[in-house]
Structures are given as structure tokens and as C-alpha cells.
Design a protein around this motif. Structure first.
Motif, PDB file in Angstrom:
ATOM      1  N   THR A 122      34.233  47.337  43.531  1.00  0.00           N
ATOM      2  CA  THR A 122      35.669  47.152  43.649  1.00  0.00           C
ATOM      3  C   THR A 122      35.968  46.035  44.644  1.00  0.00           C
ATOM      4  O   THR A 122      35.172  45.755  45.551  1.00  0.00           O
ATOM      5  CB  THR A 122      36.362  48.438  44.115  1.00  0.00           C
ATOM      6  OG1 THR A 122      35.874  48.797  45.418  1.00  0.00           O
ATOM      7  CG2 THR A 122      36.104  49.571  43.136  1.00  0.00           C
ATOM      8  N   ALA A 123      37.126  45.433  44.476  1.00  0.00           N
ATOM      9  CA  ALA A 123      37.520  44.325  45.346  1.00  0.00           C
ATOM     10  C   ALA A 123      37.643  44.764  46.795  1.00  0.00           C
ATOM     11  O   ALA A 123      37.258  44.037  47.723  1.00  0.00           O
ATOM     12  CB  ALA A 123      38.849  43.750  44.857  1.00  0.00           C
ATOM     13  N   TRP A 126      34.338  45.064  48.936  1.00  0.00           N
ATOM     14  CA  TRP A 126      33.635  43.855  49.350  1.00  0.00           C
ATOM     15  C   TRP A 126      33.844  43.521  50.820  1.00  0.00           C
ATOM     16  O   TRP A 126      32.907  43.137  51.522  1.00  0.00           O
ATOM     17  CB  TRP A 126      34.043  42.661  48.472  1.00  0.00           C
ATOM     18  CG  TRP A 126      33.213  42.532  47.234  1.00  0.00           C
ATOM     19  CD1 TRP A 126      33.609  42.731  45.948  1.00  0.00           C
ATOM     20  CD2 TRP A 126      31.822  42.204  47.178  1.00  0.00           C
ATOM     21  NE1 TRP A 126      32.551  42.543  45.085  1.00  0.00           N
ATOM     22  CE2 TRP A 126      31.441  42.217  45.808  1.00  0.00           C
ATOM     23  CE3 TRP A 126      30.854  41.910  48.126  1.00  0.00           C
ATOM     24  CZ2 TRP A 126      30.137  41.945  45.392  1.00  0.00           C
ATOM     25  CZ3 TRP A 126      29.553  41.629  47.712  1.00  0.00           C
ATOM     26  CH2 TRP A 126      29.215  41.650  46.361  1.00  0.00           C
ATOM     27  N   PHE A 168      37.693  36.480  37.750  1.00  0.00           N
ATOM     28  CA  PHE A 168      37.277  35.793  38.968  1.00  0.00           C
ATOM     29  C   PHE A 168      37.671  34.318  38.882  1.00  0.00           C
ATOM     30  O   PHE A 168      37.479  33.678  37.841  1.00  0.00           O
ATOM     31  CB  PHE A 168      35.759  35.897  39.166  1.00  0.00           C
ATOM     32  CG  PHE A 168      35.269  37.288  39.453  1.00  0.00           C
ATOM     33  CD1 PHE A 168      34.929  37.674  40.739  1.00  0.00           C
ATOM     34  CD2 PHE A 168      35.156  38.211  38.433  1.00  0.00           C
ATOM     35  CE1 PHE A 168      34.482  38.960  41.004  1.00  0.00           C
ATOM     36  CE2 PHE A 168      34.707  39.498  38.678  1.00  0.00           C
ATOM     37  CZ  PHE A 168      34.373  39.874  39.976  1.00  0.00           C
ATOM     38  N   GLN A 179      39.611  37.454  43.009  1.00  0.00           N
ATOM     39  CA  GLN A 179      39.359  38.295  41.848  1.00  0.00           C
ATOM     40  C   GLN A 179      40.474  39.323  41.718  1.00  0.00           C
ATOM     41  O   GLN A 179      41.081  39.721  42.705  1.00  0.00           O
ATOM     42  CB  GLN A 179      38.015  39.014  41.977  1.00  0.00           C
ATOM     43  CG  GLN A 179      37.975  40.025  43.127  1.00  0.00           C
ATOM     44  CD  GLN A 179      36.593  40.533  43.422  1.00  0.00           C
ATOM     45  OE1 GLN A 179      35.867  39.926  44.190  1.00  0.00           O
ATOM     46  NE2 GLN A 179      36.238  41.665  42.816  1.00  0.00           N
ATOM     47  N   GLN A 181      41.194  43.099  39.406  1.00  0.00           N
ATOM     48  CA  GLN A 181      40.465  44.092  38.617  1.00  0.00           C
ATOM     49  C   GLN A 181      41.397  45.207  38.158  1.00  0.00           C
ATOM     50  O   GLN A 181      42.308  45.607  38.889  1.00  0.00           O
ATOM     51  CB  GLN A 181      39.325  44.703  39.444  1.00  0.00           C
ATOM     52  CG  GLN A 181      38.279  43.713  39.906  1.00  0.00           C
ATOM     53  CD  GLN A 181      37.301  44.332  40.894  1.00  0.00           C
ATOM     54  OE1 GLN A 181      37.701  44.973  41.856  1.00  0.00           O
ATOM     55  NE2 GLN A 181      36.020  44.141  40.654  1.00  0.00           N
ATOM     56  N   GLY A 209      42.528  43.727  44.049  1.00  0.00           N
ATOM     57  CA  GLY A 209      42.323  42.286  44.096  1.00  0.00           C
ATOM     58  C   GLY A 209      41.819  41.845  45.456  1.00  0.00           C
ATOM     59  O   GLY A 209      42.014  42.550  46.459  1.00  0.00           O
ATOM     60  N   ARG A 210      41.173  40.709  45.483  1.00  0.00           N
ATOM     61  CA  ARG A 210      40.646  40.155  46.732  1.00  0.00           C
ATOM     62  C   ARG A 210      40.744  38.636  46.669  1.00  0.00           C
ATOM     63  O   ARG A 210      40.327  38.025  45.674  1.00  0.00           O
ATOM     64  CB  ARG A 210      39.198  40.585  46.946  1.00  0.00           C
ATOM     65  CG  ARG A 210      38.539  40.057  48.227  1.00  0.00           C
ATOM     66  CD  ARG A 210      37.157  40.665  48.404  1.00  0.00           C
ATOM     67  NE  ARG A 210      36.510  40.252  49.640  1.00  0.00           N
ATOM     68  CZ  ARG A 210      35.530  39.342  49.710  1.00  0.00           C
ATOM     69  NH1 ARG A 210      35.057  38.776  48.595  1.00  0.00           N
ATOM     70  NH2 ARG A 210      34.992  39.016  50.878  1.00  0.00           N
ATOM     71  N   ALA A 223      41.987  41.968  50.941  1.00  0.00           N
ATOM     72  CA  ALA A 223      41.814  42.769  49.724  1.00  0.00           C
ATOM     73  C   ALA A 223      42.775  43.946  49.735  1.00  0.00           C
ATOM     74  O   ALA A 223      43.130  44.466  50.795  1.00  0.00           O
ATOM     75  CB  ALA A 223      40.377  43.266  49.603  1.00  0.00           C
TER      76      ALA A 223
END
Length: 385
Positions: A122-123, A126, A168, A179, A181, A209-210, A223
């Protein structure tokens, strides 16, 4: 038989070459001796109790895994790729390639970026791992990560999510990356079953998202994500995570930092309430010859609607120190020590989760009390291939 195998291998290589494809077998084998202990103290009687465990563990420095990845050049700047990665428990050999739940994705990439489908990180996870000097592995793992993934919050999509559609950004944006998701929950929606989060058609959905910037010594990323958790006691429950992480490499030392806020939101149909978990991390790595010194301090403050002793919110702190000695580019020895302290009735125990529930009741002589501190040591070897 030998000639047949040789011919088959030649045909396989020829086929791959014609299609301008590549397939790679990769993996990590990490094993180490680990010691974990947790101490509890009864606030009424003053009696203390202790749990401890020696074990031959895996993934103390890097997560043990085995996988396959490949890319095919489709021409015109397009490429198709796949990634299948399985966890392994090399300490006992019990878990092998039984599934690919670490990652199983297929992608299409080009000048537009990459569209990736399947199970993936998952973003929001990270930032917890990239900006942790210990990479969320072993005893040194920051408490932001471990509290966010705890069973108390019940965020099943904390580290990875299945049935994911992700996009991405392309890598040629002058250091900017990002990114988004969306994880499909794949639940059947009917008016009769959308009454609790356990049967809600939204349960299991992740959106996140990130976005960040990495150029030279600087790397910084923000993120955010939301997971709809399964919970039979409320109508819906959403776990919302926002974190900001950064690192800067000065050469003699690389600094890391992260701030995080997790909201555990409940909708009972009558009222909306939430618990929050706010944390931060500071850390550093220092190259020393062929080795690397690692250090971090992380803390999380709980706001769960009820304060601890003296009316203050529960809080957990963790200090970790480690050393990695690289024998080669693929093989390393490592040692880690970490110390956790709980304040105001926080009950974090690391891997010894039973220490937080040991006892005969909530008060009196038979009560062992909530855990006050825990300690972990890791000594191991990591080999990558």
C-alpha cells in the motif's frame, strides 16, 4: 535425456531472446538468533512478572522471500512485466512457495507511467518502511509501523492490499514520483446485508496515494490512505492514515524522519467516534568501512477516548541500535538491540503479545499488570540472490 534438456534450454533461451524478454529468479535468505523479553508490574501489589523467549527467527534484517519477475519489450516504448513474490520461513522450512502473497502483479508501462494490477504494497506503508533505518524488519522495527498494523486497530490492508488497481507516474519527471491505488473489495452488495461492517459491501476496500520528490541526497514523500475494516460491532469502521517521511544523506551520516497520524473511525449509525494514534520517528545510518551503524527513536501516543494513569494518554517509546557488516554485496552479518517503554497503561509488547493479557483479572493479587517494558536482540546473517 541430457541432450533433450540441453535442447529444451536452448529453445527456451532462443524464445526469450526473440521476444526481447527477461525472467529473473531472486530471493533473500535471512536467519538469526533472537531474544525477546517483556516485563509487567502490578500497580497495586508491586509484583512483577516476566516473559522471555529465545528463537531462531527469520527476516531480522531483510524479509526472507523467493520470487520471479520478468519484462517483455513490446516496442514503441511499451513494456509488459510481472512480479510474483512468496514469503519463506527458512528457520523451519514450513513456508515456501505456497502462495505469492508478498506481491503478485502484472503491469503495462511506457511513457505514460505504469498501470499495475494485483496484490502489492500500500502507498501508506511505503513511508513507514523507506524512512525507517531498520526497514520495518526485526527487533528494530519502528513502533509507528507495529502499532498501525496491530490487531487492536485491525487494519488488514496496512502493509499490502489485494485486488489492487494502481497507477505510477513515469520516472522521468525531474525527481518527482507518485502513485494512486484502489483495492476492489469484491463483495456482493445487497440491501439486506449492508447493515454491519462485517457484511458491508465496502469492507476490505483500500484507497491510497503517495507523492514525493527524490533528487540527490534528499527524499521526501507524503502518503494518505483509507481502509474499510471488518467489524461486527459497528455499522462501518474506517482506518485512515496520513504520514510524511523524509531522509537526507549528508555523506558521513544519513538522517531519517517521519510523522504519522492514524484515525480509527467508527460509525454506529447513531454517532461517529474515533481513536487516534499519533507518532513520529527520527533515525540515522552511519557508514563505517564495510559496515553500517543504524539507530532510531520512535514513539506513538494513543488517544482512545480514555486516558491512562494521571489522566494522560497512553504512550509507547522505542529506542533501537544496530550494526550491519557487509561481507559482500549480497551477504551481511547484523546485530540489533531495541528497548520499548510503555507509559500510562500502554500495552505494547513487541512479538510477545501474550504478555499483555497474562493474569487472572484486572485488579488484585492475581493480576500481573500491563507490560511496562520489553527488549529485543537479533544476531543473524542475510544472503540475497
Amino acid at each position: 535425456m541430457k541432450k533433450s534438456l540441453t535442447a529444451l534450454a536452448a529453445l527456451t533461451v532462443t524464445g526469450l531472446a526473440c521476444a526481447q524478454s527477461s525472467v529473473t529468479l531472486f530471493g533473500v535468505i535471512d536467519a538469526g538468533v533472537s531474544y525477546q523479553s517483556a516485563t509487567s508490574r502490578n500497580a497495586i501489589t508491586g509484583i512483577t512478572s516476566k516473559q522471555s523467549q529465545w528463537s531462531l527467527a527469520n527476516s531480522g534484517y531483510n524479509s526472507s522471500r523467493i520470487g520471479f519477475r520478468g519484462t517483455e519489450d513490446l516496442g514503441g516504448g511499451l513494456a509488459a512485466s510481472f512480479w510474483l513474490e512468496a514469503p519463506i520461513t527458512n528457520d523451519d522450512g514450513a513456508t515456501g512457495i505456497a502462495n505469492f502473497n508478498r506481491r503478485s502483479t502484472v503491469s503495462l508501462s511506457g511513457g505514460f507511467g505504469e498501470v499495475r494490477l494485483g496484490r502489492d504494497y500500500t502507498a501508506t506503508f511505503w513511508n513507514d518502511t523507506v524512512f525507517d533505518p531498520f526497514g520495518t524488519n526485526g527487533s528494530g522495527t519502528n513502533v509507528i509501523s507495529t502499532v498501525s498494523a496491530s490487531t487492536g486497530i485491525g487494519n488488514s490492508n496496512y502493509t499490502r492490499a489485494s485486488n489492487m488497481v494502481a497507477y505510477f507516474l513515469p520516472p522521468n519527471l525531474g525527481g518527482f514520483y507518485g502513485q494512486v491505488q484502489y483495492s476492489l473489495n469484491e463483495n456482493v452488495r445487497t440491501s439486506a446485508t449492508d447493515l454491519t461492517a462485517a457484511t458491508s459491501s465496502s469492507a476490505g476496500r483500500y484507497v491510497g496515494g503517495r507523492f514525493g520528490y527524490a533528487n540527490g541526497p534528499l527524499d521526501i514523500a507524503l502518503a494518505a490512505g483509507q481502509n474499510v475494516a471488518v467489524d461486527t460491532t459497528t455499522l462501518t469502521r474506517k482506518v485512515q492514515t496520513v504520514n510524511l517521511g523524509a531522509s537526507y544523506d549528508f555523506g558521513p551520516v544519513k538522517l531519517f524522519g517521519e510523522i504519522s497520524n492514524v484515525q480509527n473511525k467508527f460509525d454506529t449509525g447513531l454517532a461517529n467516534t474515533h481513536d487516534s494514534y499519533k507518532g513520529y520517528l527520527i533515525g540515522a545510518t552511519v557508514p563505517v568501512g564495510p559496515g553500517l551503524i543504524r539507530a532510531s527513536y520512535s514513539t506513538v501516543r494513543y488517544n482512545e477516548g480514555a486516558a491512562g494513569i494521571f489522566g494522560e494518554d497512553p504512550r509507547v517509546n522505542k529506542l533501537a541500535l544496530g550494526y550491519v557488516h557487509n561481507l559482500s554485496k549480497r551477504t551481511a552479518l547484523y546485530a540489533t538491540i531495541a528497548r520499548v517503554s510503555n507509559r500510562n497503561d500502554a500495552a505494547y509488547t513487541g512479538s510477545l503479545t501474550a504478555a499483555s493479557t497474562t493474569g487472572y483479572g484486572t485488579t488484585g493479587v492475581g493480576y500481573t499488570g500491563l507490560p511496562k517494558s520489553s527488549t529485543g536482540y537479533d544476531f543473524g546473517i542475510r544472503h540475497a540472490f
